[in-house]
Motif scaffolding. Structure first.
Motif, PDB file in Angstrom:
ATOM      1  N   TYR A 132       1.047  -1.058   0.246  1.00  0.00           N
ATOM      2  CA  TYR A 132       0.193   0.241   0.132  1.00  0.00           C
ATOM      3  C   TYR A 132       0.947   1.249  -0.193  1.00  0.00           C
ATOM      4  N   TYR A 133       2.111   1.203   0.766  1.00  0.00           N
ATOM      5  CA  TYR A 133       2.671   2.356   0.883  1.00  0.00           C
ATOM      6  C   TYR A 133       3.634   2.470  -0.251  1.00  0.00           C
ATOM      7  N   ARG A 134       4.021   1.502  -1.110  1.00  0.00           N
ATOM      8  CA  ARG A 134       4.680   1.553  -2.110  1.00  0.00           C
ATOM      9  C   ARG A 134       4.070   2.164  -3.095  1.00  0.00           C
ATOM     10  N   LYS A 135       2.694   2.040  -3.183  1.00  0.00           N
ATOM     11  CA  LYS A 135       1.845   2.673  -4.098  1.00  0.00           C
ATOM     12  C   LYS A 135       1.629   4.104  -3.793  1.00  0.00           C
ATOM     13  N   GLN A 136       1.357   4.504  -2.867  1.00  0.00           N
ATOM     14  CA  GLN A 136       1.242   5.899  -2.313  1.00  0.00           C
ATOM     15  C   GLN A 136       2.383   6.505  -2.662  1.00  0.00           C
ATOM     16  N   ILE A 137       3.662   6.055  -2.192  1.00  0.00           N
ATOM     17  CA  ILE A 137       4.928   7.124  -2.159  1.00  0.00           C
ATOM     18  C   ILE A 137       5.166   7.087  -3.681  1.00  0.00           C
ATOM     19  N   ASN A 138       5.127   6.302  -4.572  1.00  0.00           N
ATOM     20  CA  ASN A 138       5.345   6.648  -6.075  1.00  0.00           C
ATOM     21  C   ASN A 138       4.498   7.256  -6.749  1.00  0.00           C
ATOM     22  N   GLN A 139       3.312   7.381  -6.218  1.00  0.00           N
ATOM     23  CA  GLN A 139       2.426   8.519  -6.741  1.00  0.00           C
ATOM     24  C   GLN A 139       2.851   9.891  -6.254  1.00  0.00           C
ATOM     25  N   LYS A 140       3.392   9.972  -5.105  1.00  0.00           N
ATOM     26  CA  LYS A 140       3.822  11.284  -4.801  1.00  0.00           C
ATOM     27  C   LYS A 140       5.049  11.548  -5.266  1.00  0.00           C
ATOM     28  N   LEU A 141       6.019  10.579  -5.679  1.00  0.00           N
ATOM     29  CA  LEU A 141       7.216  10.886  -6.531  1.00  0.00           C
ATOM     30  C   LEU A 141       6.723  11.442  -7.896  1.00  0.00           C
ATOM     31  N   PHE A 142       6.003  10.685  -8.133  1.00  0.00           N
ATOM     32  CA  PHE A 142       5.304  11.212  -9.718  1.00  0.00           C
ATOM     33  C   PHE A 142       5.269  12.721  -9.587  1.00  0.00           C
ATOM     34  N   VAL A 143       4.237  13.015  -8.571  1.00  0.00           N
ATOM     35  CA  VAL A 143       3.984  14.509  -8.710  1.00  0.00           C
ATOM     36  C   VAL A 143       5.405  15.418  -8.393  1.00  0.00           C
ATOM     37  N   ALA A 144       6.152  14.998  -7.443  1.00  0.00           N
ATOM     38  CA  ALA A 144       7.179  15.806  -7.081  1.00  0.00           C
ATOM     39  C   ALA A 144       8.258  15.886  -8.495  1.00  0.00           C
ATOM     40  N   TYR A 145       8.300  14.785  -9.038  1.00  0.00           N
ATOM     41  CA  TYR A 145       9.413  14.879 -10.252  1.00  0.00           C
ATOM     42  C   TYR A 145       8.841  15.684 -11.291  1.00  0.00           C
ATOM     43  N   SER A 146       7.504  15.570 -11.406  1.00  0.00           N
ATOM     44  CA  SER A 146       6.659  16.283 -12.685  1.00  0.00           C
ATOM     45  C   SER A 146       6.930  17.803 -12.434  1.00  0.00           C
ATOM     46  N   ILE A 147       6.822  18.136 -11.276  1.00  0.00           N
ATOM     47  CA  ILE A 147       6.543  19.725 -10.764  1.00  0.00           C
ATOM     48  C   ILE A 147       8.152  20.086 -11.032  1.00  0.00           C
ATOM     49  N   LEU A 148       9.102  19.351 -10.635  1.00  0.00           N
ATOM     50  CA  LEU A 148      10.497  19.646 -11.006  1.00  0.00           C
ATOM     51  C   LEU A 148      11.061  19.419 -12.373  1.00  0.00           C
ATOM     52  N   GLY A 149      10.108  19.011 -13.000  1.00  0.00           N
ATOM     53  CA  GLY A 149      10.635  18.955 -14.407  1.00  0.00           C
ATOM     54  C   GLY A 149      11.327  17.718 -15.062  1.00  0.00           C
ATOM     55  N   ASP A 150      11.591  16.814 -14.071  1.00  0.00           N
ATOM     56  CA  ASP A 150      12.398  15.404 -14.464  1.00  0.00           C
ATOM     57  C   ASP A 150      11.271  14.328 -15.027  1.00  0.00           C
ATOM     58  N   GLN A 151      10.814  14.480 -16.105  1.00  0.00           N
ATOM     59  CA  GLN A 151       9.777  13.666 -16.556  1.00  0.00           C
ATOM     60  C   GLN A 151      10.086  12.167 -16.639  1.00  0.00           C
ATOM     61  N   ASN A 152      11.383  11.622 -17.006  1.00  0.00           N
ATOM     62  CA  ASN A 152      11.927  10.353 -17.165  1.00  0.00           C
ATOM     63  C   ASN A 152      11.898   9.622 -15.386  1.00  0.00           C
ATOM     64  N   LYS A 153      12.258  10.284 -14.637  1.00  0.00           N
ATOM     65  CA  LYS A 153      11.993   9.836 -13.203  1.00  0.00           C
ATOM     66  C   LYS A 153      10.466   9.899 -12.893  1.00  0.00           C
ATOM     67  N   ALA A 154       9.706  10.838 -13.168  1.00  0.00           N
ATOM     68  CA  ALA A 154       8.187  10.810 -13.015  1.00  0.00           C
ATOM     69  C   ALA A 154       7.561   9.647 -13.727  1.00  0.00           C
ATOM     70  N   GLU A 155       7.878   9.404 -14.987  1.00  0.00           N
ATOM     71  CA  GLU A 155       7.210   8.367 -15.620  1.00  0.00           C
ATOM     72  C   GLU A 155       7.710   7.074 -14.979  1.00  0.00           C
ATOM     73  N   ALA A 156       8.728   6.909 -14.641  1.00  0.00           N
ATOM     74  CA  ALA A 156       9.208   5.694 -13.951  1.00  0.00           C
ATOM     75  C   ALA A 156       8.381   5.594 -12.658  1.00  0.00           C
ATOM     76  N   ALA A 157       8.338   6.546 -11.862  1.00  0.00           N
ATOM     77  CA  ALA A 157       7.493   6.496 -10.491  1.00  0.00           C
ATOM     78  C   ALA A 157       6.072   6.057 -10.871  1.00  0.00           C
ATOM     79  N   ASN A 158       5.674   6.774 -11.967  1.00  0.00           N
ATOM     80  CA  ASN A 158       4.036   6.477 -12.281  1.00  0.00           C
ATOM     81  C   ASN A 158       3.875   5.020 -12.770  1.00  0.00           C
ATOM     82  N   ILE A 159       4.999   4.431 -13.266  1.00  0.00           N
ATOM     83  CA  ILE A 159       4.578   3.014 -14.041  1.00  0.00           C
ATOM     84  C   ILE A 159       4.912   2.292 -12.544  1.00  0.00           C
ATOM     85  N   ILE A 160       5.659   2.351 -11.668  1.00  0.00           N
ATOM     86  CA  ILE A 160       5.620   1.566 -10.541  1.00  0.00           C
ATOM     87  C   ILE A 160       4.325   1.737  -9.704  1.00  0.00           C
TER      88      ILE A 160
END
Length: 623
Positions: A280-308
């Motif tokens: 459950y927390y693996r899902k929640q944290i990757n969702q938040k990492l997706f948002v953080a990387y997206s805001i910072l403009g790191d789309q590769n890491k954002a996409e990786a977090a979204n896939i996980i």
């Protein structure tokens, strides 16, 4: 989101677990290996090992507890089964599986109540059930149960267990958002832990108090408390608690806009949660990492977090589907065995009554066919109902996710508009200061700059808030108009009046709502007059939940202002006006009570313009 923000872990276990953490691992595992016989002693060893592994190898505890329950059922020992189910409930809670957590907690209470177990054991299971009710959003039941537990121990001597029950009541009030009562009970629980030198309990309760401060947006206080608890959890190797503290700190950095600082904290938390198997927390944290990387403009890491995130979500859904299929297969096998038994009985009856063979054979065949047909109909109907319920549940979840994303988008849009409106006034003010400096009016420039600095400090203090008190708004408007009065070279007269029935200190309204309309009155109405510029601002109570703000000027009126602006080639719409209109749309979105705006042109008896009045109907907001 709210039910997942507090670390709900058990503090107390069996009294036999009094050894140091380093010695327990080897000694308990050795004792378990020696106890191979399926008896009550092995059950207790299984519970001891599972309790020890709760902080280091959480995912390994599940099979041990399942074995303990199985042996207890074979022994027909409801006491051991009740204790084992309480431990299993805690195990599911640590994994974020709150549905199974509640089911096992209820079963534990039922078993221990049925045999009249000791007061301590029953209260521990009641306490766990209260925590499960909170996680499943049955908040009133949780409060009632925790208060009942506390009442039973109020007159008991001071012990760590007594502190735990104060802590449970604090949790219940915390979930009900009665933060003042929650803080009082938490502090009393911490005091009991300090008095009895129970450090694990003190650290747990300190971390929970910190989580409550985070929800209240008291970020400095929250960080202080978390940093008290984190070294202790690191020292004892409590991976789940370390992960939770890092997760809480990361969310606070995100809420404060420090996304670059939040990412290492999220990643540390994610690493530990993956070690203990908390999907459950693996899902929640990757969702938040997706948002953080997206805001910072790191789309590769954002996409990786979204896939996980998507893979983990699908994995959780798949586990639930497999469980439902297993239950359906069990039911089918049971029905099949029953049908076979009936068929065998029918054949025995035919053999014993040879004279009635033909008739009984026909009756038996018809009965079997009817039963099979009925079973098939029931089975198919159950499958259709289950699939329909699953589709409805999926659609509901998707709708909830979409609404949550829309709300996040609108909140971010609203913050962006507020951030744009403040620089607009700053630009105008700095232009005025520049003009005084160019004209060598140093005293006026100094006065203007001083008042401007005071106003900026006030704006900055309220910049992150969605609302402020009417008193603070009036003070800001007074300072703003004093600045404009200086710019108008004392030809501007204004008054601000508030009805006596309005309590300015507790009445709250949205921030930066009134100032843009006053700016329009000055810019488009009074600026075109040479003298006798007057502005009246009044606040009256319309009803218990609404105030009426009137902004009236004796300017040239909107029609003449439009003509003058056209002649001066100012044909664009005021930025403040556009920003305010957009902000009003966002503030009113999804609200029953909306902010209303009415603009009235004022005329003399000879139909000449004598000014403009703006009426703002403002629903008050809660803090």
């Amino acid at each position: 989101m709210k039910q997942l923000y507090i670390l709900l872990v058990l503090v107390f276990g069996f009294s036999t677990l009094g050894f140091s953490q380093d010695k327990k691992a080897d000694s308990l595992q050795l004792l378990l290996q020696q106890e191979t016989k399926k008896d009550s002693l092995r059950v207790r060893r299984l519970l001891d090992v599972a309790y020890f592994q709760r902080t280091s190898d959480t995912k390994e505890s599940g099979p041990l507890l399942e074995e303990a329950i199985s042996i207890s059922r074979e022994l027909k020992d409801p006491f051991l089964e009740g204790v084992a189910r309480r431990y299993l409930s805690q195990h599911y809670k640590r994994l974020g599986n709150f549905e199974e957590n509640l089911r096992e907690a209820i079963r534990s209470v039922e078993l221990l109540d049925s045999i009249g177990a000791s007061k301590q054991e029953r209260m521990l299971s009641n306490s766990e059930l209260a925590v499960s009710y909170q996680a499943s959003n049955y908040l009133d039941r949780a409060l009632e149960m925790t208060l009942r537990n506390l009442e039973e121990v109020k007159e008991d001597p001071v012990t760590p267990a007594k502190g735990r029950y104060y802590f449970d009541v604090g949790n219940a009030y915390n979930h009900l958002e009665d933060y003042s009562k929650a803080e009082a009970y938490y502090n009393q629980a911490i005091s009991i832990c300090e008095e009895t030198n129970f450090i694990p309990g003190k650290m747990l309760m300190t971390g929970t108090l910190a989580a409550m401060y985070r929800v209240q947006k008291k970020y400095d206080a929250a960080k202080t408390k978390f940093n008290i608890a984190l070294p202790y959890y690191t020292e004892i190797g409590d991976k789940r608690s370390i992960a939770s503290v890092n997760y809480q700190l990361a969310m606070m950095e995100s809420m404060q806009g420090n996304h670059a600082k939040s990412i290492p904290l999220y990643e540390k938390s994610l690493e530990l949660y993956e070690e203990i198997g908390a999907l459950y927390y693996r899902k929640q944290i990757n969702q938040k990492l997706f948002v953080a990387y997206s805001i910072l403009g790191d789309q590769n890491k954002a996409e990786a977090a979204n896939i996980i995130y998507n893979e983990t979500r699908d994995s959780i859904d798949s586990m639930e589907d497999r469980k439902r299929i297993a239950e359906m297969r069990t039911k089918y096998d049971t029905d099949k065995i029953a049908a076979q038994k009936q068929a065998a009985e029918a054949r025995a009856a035919l053999a014993s009554e040879e004279s009635k063979r033909n008739r009984n054979l026909l009756i038996g065949a018809l009965i079997i066919a009817g039963l099979v047909f009925l079973s098939l109909l029931l089975y198919l109907g159950r499958i259709r109902a289950t699939k329909k319920a699953e589709l409805v549940t999926i659609e509901l979840k998707e709708t909830q996710k979409r609404l949550a994303l829309e709300k996040q988008y609108r909140d971010s849009e609203l913050k962006a508009l507020k951030a744009q409106m403040n620089p607009h006034f700053i630009f105008n003010a700095l232009n005025s200061i520049q003009e005084y400096i160019i004209l060598n009016k140093k005293d006026l420039a100094g006065d203007y700059l001083g008042m401007f600095a005071d106003l900026m400090r006030k704006y900055l203090r309220h910049s992150d808030a969605g609302s402020l008190t009417l008193q603070d708004e009036i003070e800001s408007l007074q300072m703003y108009l004093d600045l404009e009065k200086l710019r108008f070279e004392e030809t501007l007269m204004f008054t601000i009046e508030v009805s006596e029935e309005i309590n300015k200190e507790i009445t709250r309204i949205p921030t930066m709502l009134i100032q843009p309309y006053i700016e329009n009155a000055l810019k488009h109405g009074l600026l075109h007059k040479k003298d006798n510029r007057k502005l009246w601002i009044t606040f009256t109570q319309k009803d218990n939940a609404t105030i009426l703000c009137s902004i009236e000027d004796n300017g040239v009126g909107r029609k003449k202002s439009a003509v003058l602006n056209s002649l001066s080639q100012k044909q664009h719409q005021s930025f403040a006006t556009k920003a305010t209109e957009s902000r009003l749309d966002l503030l009113n979105y999804g609200k029953n009570r909306k902010i209303g705006v009415e603009i009235i042109d004022l005329f003399n008896e000879d139909e000449t313009a004598k000014g403009t009045k703006v009426l703002l109907t403002i629903p008050t907001v809660t803090a």
